[in-house]
Scaffold this motif. Sequence first.
Motif, mmCIF file in Angstrom:
data_model
loop_
_atom_site.group_PDB
_atom_site.id
_atom_site.type_symbol
_atom_site.label_atom_id
_atom_site.label_comp_id
_atom_site.label_asym_id
_atom_site.label_seq_id
_atom_site.Cartn_x
_atom_site.Cartn_y
_atom_site.Cartn_z
ATOM 1 N N ARG A 44 2.026 54.501 15.824
ATOM 2 C CA ARG A 44 2.563 54.077 17.122
ATOM 3 C C ARG A 44 1.447 53.716 18.082
ATOM 4 O O ARG A 44 1.553 52.741 18.836
ATOM 5 C CB ARG A 44 3.420 55.208 17.710
ATOM 6 N N LYS A 45 0.386 54.496 18.054
ATOM 7 C CA LYS A 45 -0.763 54.190 18.906
ATOM 8 C C LYS A 45 -1.336 52.824 18.554
ATOM 9 O O LYS A 45 -1.647 52.018 19.454
ATOM 10 C CB LYS A 45 -1.832 55.270 18.724
ATOM 11 N N ALA A 46 -1.453 52.538 17.259
ATOM 12 C CA ALA A 46 -1.982 51.244 16.818
ATOM 13 C C ALA A 46 -1.026 50.116 17.194
ATOM 14 O O ALA A 46 -1.466 49.017 17.570
ATOM 15 C CB ALA A 46 -2.211 51.267 15.312
ATOM 16 N N TRP A 47 0.278 50.366 17.091
ATOM 17 C CA TRP A 47 1.275 49.350 17.461
ATOM 18 C C TRP A 47 1.130 48.977 18.935
ATOM 19 O O TRP A 47 1.088 47.789 19.274
ATOM 20 C CB TRP A 47 2.681 49.890 17.199
ATOM 21 N N TRP A 48 1.024 49.990 19.793
ATOM 22 C CA TRP A 48 0.897 49.712 21.226
ATOM 23 C C TRP A 48 -0.399 48.964 21.524
ATOM 24 O O TRP A 48 -0.415 48.023 22.321
ATOM 25 C CB TRP A 48 0.963 51.007 22.020
ATOM 26 N N ALA A 49 -1.476 49.371 20.877
ATOM 27 C CA ALA A 49 -2.763 48.726 21.105
ATOM 28 C C ALA A 49 -2.745 47.264 20.680
ATOM 29 O O ALA A 49 -3.491 46.439 21.233
ATOM 30 C CB ALA A 49 -3.872 49.472 20.352
ATOM 31 N N GLY A 50 -1.898 46.916 19.714
ATOM 32 C CA GLY A 50 -1.846 45.550 19.210
ATOM 33 C C GLY A 50 -0.955 44.608 19.999
ATOM 34 O O GLY A 50 -0.921 43.406 19.720
ATOM 35 N N LEU A 51 -0.219 45.122 20.996
ATOM 36 C CA LEU A 51 0.656 44.275 21.806
ATOM 37 C C LEU A 51 -0.144 43.530 22.867
ATOM 38 O O LEU A 51 -1.196 43.981 23.317
ATOM 39 C CB LEU A 51 1.728 45.130 22.495
ATOM 40 N N THR A 52 0.370 42.397 23.278
ATOM 41 C CA THR A 52 -0.235 41.676 24.402
ATOM 42 C C THR A 52 0.183 42.348 25.708
ATOM 43 O O THR A 52 1.133 43.147 25.747
ATOM 44 C CB THR A 52 0.221 40.217 24.431
ATOM 45 N N ASP A 53 -0.512 42.046 26.786
ATOM 46 C CA ASP A 53 -0.151 42.615 28.083
ATOM 47 C C ASP A 53 1.277 42.242 28.461
ATOM 48 O O ASP A 53 2.015 43.057 29.034
ATOM 49 C CB ASP A 53 -1.118 42.127 29.161
ATOM 50 N N GLU A 54 1.677 41.023 28.155
ATOM 51 C CA GLU A 54 3.030 40.581 28.481
ATOM 52 C C GLU A 54 4.066 41.381 27.706
ATOM 53 O O GLU A 54 5.109 41.775 28.261
ATOM 54 C CB GLU A 54 3.175 39.083 28.164
ATOM 55 N N GLN A 55 3.801 41.627 26.425
ATOM 56 C CA GLN A 55 4.739 42.407 25.624
ATOM 57 C C GLN A 55 4.850 43.838 26.149
ATOM 58 O O GLN A 55 5.941 44.399 26.226
ATOM 59 C CB GLN A 55 4.286 42.412 24.165
ATOM 60 N N PRO A 64 11.743 51.968 29.527
ATOM 61 C CA PRO A 64 10.807 53.000 29.982
ATOM 62 C C PRO A 64 11.097 54.360 29.360
ATOM 63 O O PRO A 64 10.180 55.147 29.132
ATOM 64 C CB PRO A 64 11.009 53.020 31.503
ATOM 65 N N ASP A 65 12.374 54.645 29.071
ATOM 66 C CA ASP A 65 12.711 55.943 28.485
ATOM 67 C C ASP A 65 12.186 56.072 27.062
ATOM 68 O O ASP A 65 11.665 57.112 26.664
ATOM 69 C CB ASP A 65 14.221 56.166 28.520
ATOM 70 N N ARG A 66 12.295 55.008 26.281
ATOM 71 C CA ARG A 66 11.844 55.059 24.883
ATOM 72 C C ARG A 66 10.322 55.052 24.799
ATOM 73 O O ARG A 66 9.731 55.804 24.015
ATOM 74 C CB ARG A 66 12.427 53.886 24.097
ATOM 75 N N ILE A 67 9.665 54.225 25.589
ATOM 76 C CA ILE A 67 8.198 54.177 25.564
ATOM 77 C C ILE A 67 7.620 55.462 26.146
ATOM 78 O O ILE A 67 6.643 56.015 25.630
ATOM 79 C CB ILE A 67 7.681 52.951 26.340
ATOM 80 N N GLY A 68 8.233 55.960 27.196
ATOM 81 C CA GLY A 68 7.726 57.166 27.835
ATOM 82 C C GLY A 68 7.831 58.405 26.981
ATOM 83 O O GLY A 68 7.103 59.380 27.191
ATOM 84 N N ASN A 69 8.721 58.405 26.010
ATOM 85 C CA ASN A 69 8.913 59.562 25.143
ATOM 86 C C ASN A 69 8.457 59.301 23.713
ATOM 87 O O ASN A 69 8.844 60.031 22.795
ATOM 88 C CB ASN A 69 10.390 59.965 25.151
ATOM 89 N N LEU A 70 7.609 58.289 23.530
ATOM 90 C CA LEU A 70 7.150 57.926 22.192
ATOM 91 C C LEU A 70 5.813 58.611 21.906
ATOM 92 O O LEU A 70 4.783 58.252 22.477
ATOM 93 C CB LEU A 70 7.008 56.407 22.092
ATOM 94 N N ASP A 71 5.842 59.604 21.027
ATOM 95 C CA ASP A 71 4.629 60.365 20.708
ATOM 96 C C ASP A 71 3.579 59.472 20.055
ATOM 97 O O ASP A 71 3.858 58.756 19.101
ATOM 98 C CB ASP A 71 4.969 61.528 19.772
ATOM 99 N N GLY A 72 2.359 59.531 20.585
ATOM 100 C CA GLY A 72 1.265 58.705 20.083
ATOM 101 C C GLY A 72 0.845 57.631 21.068
ATOM 102 O O GLY A 72 -0.279 57.120 20.996
ATOM 103 N N ILE A 73 1.742 57.300 21.999
ATOM 104 C CA ILE A 73 1.423 56.312 23.031
ATOM 105 C C ILE A 73 0.483 56.963 24.055
ATOM 106 O O ILE A 73 0.633 58.138 24.385
ATOM 107 C CB ILE A 73 2.721 55.834 23.724
ATOM 108 N N PRO A 74 -0.498 56.242 24.596
ATOM 109 C CA PRO A 74 -1.423 56.832 25.577
ATOM 110 C C PRO A 74 -0.693 57.493 26.745
ATOM 111 O O PRO A 74 0.339 57.004 27.219
ATOM 112 C CB PRO A 74 -2.247 55.633 26.045
#
Length: 409
Positions: A44-55, A64-74
């Motif tokens: 998940r950390k790698a997935w987030w790092a690979g997104l563009t700023d727009e994405q 915001p609820d799903r991203i905010g509770n996604l373990d591994g995200i900064p």
Amino acid sequence: KAHEGLGVPVATWTDAAADAAAVRDAARGYLRDAIPHDASPAERKAWWAGLTDEQREEYLAVYPDRIGNLDGIPSLVRDAANRDNLQLLMGKLEGRDDDDSATKLAALREIDRQLRAGPKAGEPPMYLLGIGDQGNGRAIVSYGNPDAARNVAAYVPGLNTSLDMGFAEGDLKRARDLSIAANQYGAPAAAITWLGYDAPQSPDGLRSLAVAVDGRAEQGGRAFHDFMGGVKAANVHDDPHMTAIGHSYGSRTVGSAAQHPGGIPGVDEIVFVGSPGVGVDSADDLGVGRDHVFVGAAANDVVTKLPSKAESVLGVAAVGFGGPAPAYAFGDLVDRRDDDVWFGRDPASEAFGARRIEVGDGPPLVGKGKIDVDAHSQYFDPELDIASVENMALITAGQADRVKREEPR
């Protein structure tokens, strides 16, 4: 979002919550389904790092609820997402008039107030790592950035913890005080209060029986195991020093998390305070080695002395055969060493093999004409039990060799 200095009225947030649901329906195909819910925290950390700023902006705006509770995200990302989701949740609950919604809304408002107020002098900043209104409510708050801290502790509360004012004013303070105390011993420390499961409640009708069984702890243990994996993955240090702390039924939850293959990800030390048992009979079964398992049991804490399930069954049955004396005798038949408690071997016993740390005795159970169970709740209070707080701070700071010890039972 409003420009700086402009307020957003409650009605606007209520409308925003409804609008967000509509946008999610339209975006389901290309946004929601791409969120890696079933991936590992590192993936998940790698997935987030690979997104563009727009994405990233799209995901934060719509989910915001799903991203905010996604373990591994900064943690900085989770905090930003959850602060937005907090506003949406308050807007949603504003439109309801039931007691449960009112209780959760009051707690959310208090958390929001603390976040907006910012830290006082000498206090670490708050990071909102999880928030939700499902079940008894969810809230995960860190004092100090757990991604940047060399030392990280996560505290799991127990019986009667829910998303209410007691949690917003009390359980959050426990992590804040622990972080402040641990920071006195060297490298920066972050301390987390983790309410990521439905802790048993009492009274709660037939559901009050949940405190006597393992189900909530098993479910919570899986969630806590995953959360700590996310903390480890997001931390910038190659080998951060991590501590898991369980209080009361929360100790059974931490014990469940530790029984997963490989133990709790990244965790070096485990601390149990006020424990009715942790689901195993030996400190060796918790994945960190017995020298890294610590137990605090106040002399007057009745929860740490609950009889085992077998003792209780035989004792109740024996009462019918002659009263208390046979009940004790039958109880001794199944616990000859007198070191079993409700959820297995007493963690403070010599047989369990953990290191018992010094804590205050707490007030006696019977005093001043009433029953007093405060000895069970003072472990985190630096004014009432400084020995306990300092010992947990030393363990959190990676200086467990300096803790003050007590002899096991």
